[in-house]
Design an enzyme around this catalytic site. Structure first.
Site, short mmCIF file in Angstrom:
data_model
loop_
_atom_site.label_atom_id
_atom_site.label_comp_id
_atom_site.label_asym_id
_atom_site.label_seq_id
_atom_site.Cartn_x
_atom_site.Cartn_y
_atom_site.Cartn_z
N GLU A 1 4.30 -7.13 7.38
CA GLU A 1 3.74 -6.06 8.20
C GLU A 1 4.22 -6.04 9.65
O GLU A 1 4.35 -4.97 10.25
CB GLU A 1 2.21 -6.12 8.18
CG GLU A 1 1.59 -5.74 6.85
CD GLU A 1 1.70 -6.83 5.79
OE1 GLU A 1 1.47 -6.55 4.61
OE2 GLU A 1 2.01 -8.00 6.14
N GLY B 1 -0.62 -4.69 0.29
CA GLY B 1 -1.76 -4.29 -0.53
C GLY B 1 -1.78 -4.93 -1.91
O GLY B 1 -2.84 -5.17 -2.48
N ASP C 1 -2.77 -7.76 6.71
CA ASP C 1 -4.17 -7.40 6.46
C ASP C 1 -4.56 -7.75 5.02
O ASP C 1 -4.08 -8.75 4.50
CB ASP C 1 -4.42 -5.92 6.80
CG ASP C 1 -3.73 -4.94 5.86
OD1 ASP C 1 -2.66 -5.28 5.31
OD2 ASP C 1 -4.24 -3.82 5.68
N GLY D 1 0.84 -1.20 0.00
CA GLY D 1 0.00 0.00 0.00
C GLY D 1 0.87 1.24 0.00
O GLY D 1 2.09 1.16 0.13
#
Length: 347
Positions: A138, A115, A146, A68
């Site tokens: 992460e 992401g 996520d 991301g």
């Protein structure tokens, strides 16, 4: 074909195929809010279009997508406006891809992390070349796996998903294929040929059989056995204890333990719990759980500290709070998973 992604993402029709190309190579195709919204619109349009038999997602440059747009998230959060809306739309898109009714083919040639995983690995066909590298890193930046990682990682055999989530280690295409993350491996040079054939036939199953090139597993058998033994323990403390016991005689266990010890203690606790919980949850339930965690992470300390150490003051050592695994209480972890009331993710 304009679904509003500007110069960050491109949409085309090639015969029976809707083709999505990520076009931010200078930023390693980091996923932005604009890209998320445009891809969501394209999927809505193409799902109802009888002329489109399948969707292919690919990328320009040497990375598929390195994650991301972390710096933007960091700056917005530090300014007191954490971009919760971006994550809500991103998570909705992840869930949308998982239930997309047509074949969804991700062509991954290069790095795919964070992401980038969310817009590729929930589709029906996950195709990796020899240049592919997968990671969910992460926990190393004080965040948590996520974009549907809580749905993706528990399904991998031999506790391989728990290992990936708690270490953040990168794997290559052979490990991805054998663990079940990838559905197919092909040669990088065959990507254009595959795309041409898909445009004509619209049948990814048949075409991928023709282009499939087997890949050997990169992780050695004894290390896979080590992963299965240590990472199947029934608590995070159990995993650590198991690794500690083996570390004196097993170099792989020692190295793995050393990696985990550099990660955010809070992130490790949250990741262990979400990956364990994800085993019995649907994709939609996983996304709602992750959205609860996300809201707390963006209001916490470790994520901003992790980004500071990794990106702002490159290479400095993060000061995690709490600083040790022992100092993270069960109540601390519970708080990340508590319902959000009116703020729950709507799918």
């Amino acid at each position: 074909m304009d679904f509003g992604g500007g110069d960050e993402i491109r949409f085309e029709r090639l015969g029976k195929t809707g083709v999505v190309t990520l076009t931010r190579p200078q930023a390693l195709n980091a996923v932005t809010h604009r890209m998320v919204k445009a891809l969501s619109k394209a999927l809505d349009a193409w799902e109802g279009d009888a002329g489109v038999s399948l969707v292919v997602v690919k990328a320009e440059g040497r990375a598929f997508s390195a994650g991301g747009d972390i710096l933007h998230i960091y700056e917005a959060g530090r300014a007191g406006k954490p971009p919760v809306d971006f994550f809500a739309d991103e998570y909705r898109l992840n869930a949308r891809i998982a239930r997309f009714s047509k074949p969804y083919v991700a062509l991954i040639d290069g790095i795919v992390m964070g992401g980038g995983v969310g817009i590729s690995f929930h589709g029906s066909h996950r195709v990796l070349t020899e240049n592919a590298q997968f990671a969910m890193p992460e926990v190393g930046i004080g965040f948590f796996p996520d974009v549907g990682a809580s749905h993706l990682l528990p399904d991998l055999g031999g506790s391989f998903g728990m290992y990936l989530g708690l270490t953040g280690n990168r794997i290559r295409h052979g490990d991805a294929l054998w663990s079940g993350l990838a559905t197919h491996t092909i040669k990088a040079e065959d990507q254009a040929g595959l795309l041409d054939e898909l445009a004509i036939s619209g049948d990814p199953g048949e075409e991928l059989r023709g282009f499939f090139t087997p890949a050997k597993r990169e992780t050695e058998r004894q290390d896979l056995e080590s992963i299965a033994r240590h990472f199947s323990q029934t608590s995070l403390a159990g995993i650590i204890a198991s690794l500690e016991e083996a570390a004196a005689t097993d170099a792989f266990a020692a190295k793995t333990l050393a990696t985990i010890r550099t990660r955010s203690p809070t992130s490790l606790n949250v990741a262990w719990r979400e990956i364990s919980a994800g085993l019995t949850l649907s994709m939609d339930e996983c996304m709602k759980m992750e959205f609860r965690i996300l809201n707390r992470m963006l209001a916490g300390h470790d994520f901003y500290e992790g980004i500071r150490a990794a990106i702002i003051d490159k290479g400095s050592k993060p000061e995690w709070r709490p600083a040790s695994l022992e100092a993270v209480s069960a109540a601390d972890v519970d708080a990340y998973f508590a319902p959000l009331g009116a703020g729950e993710l709507e799918l």
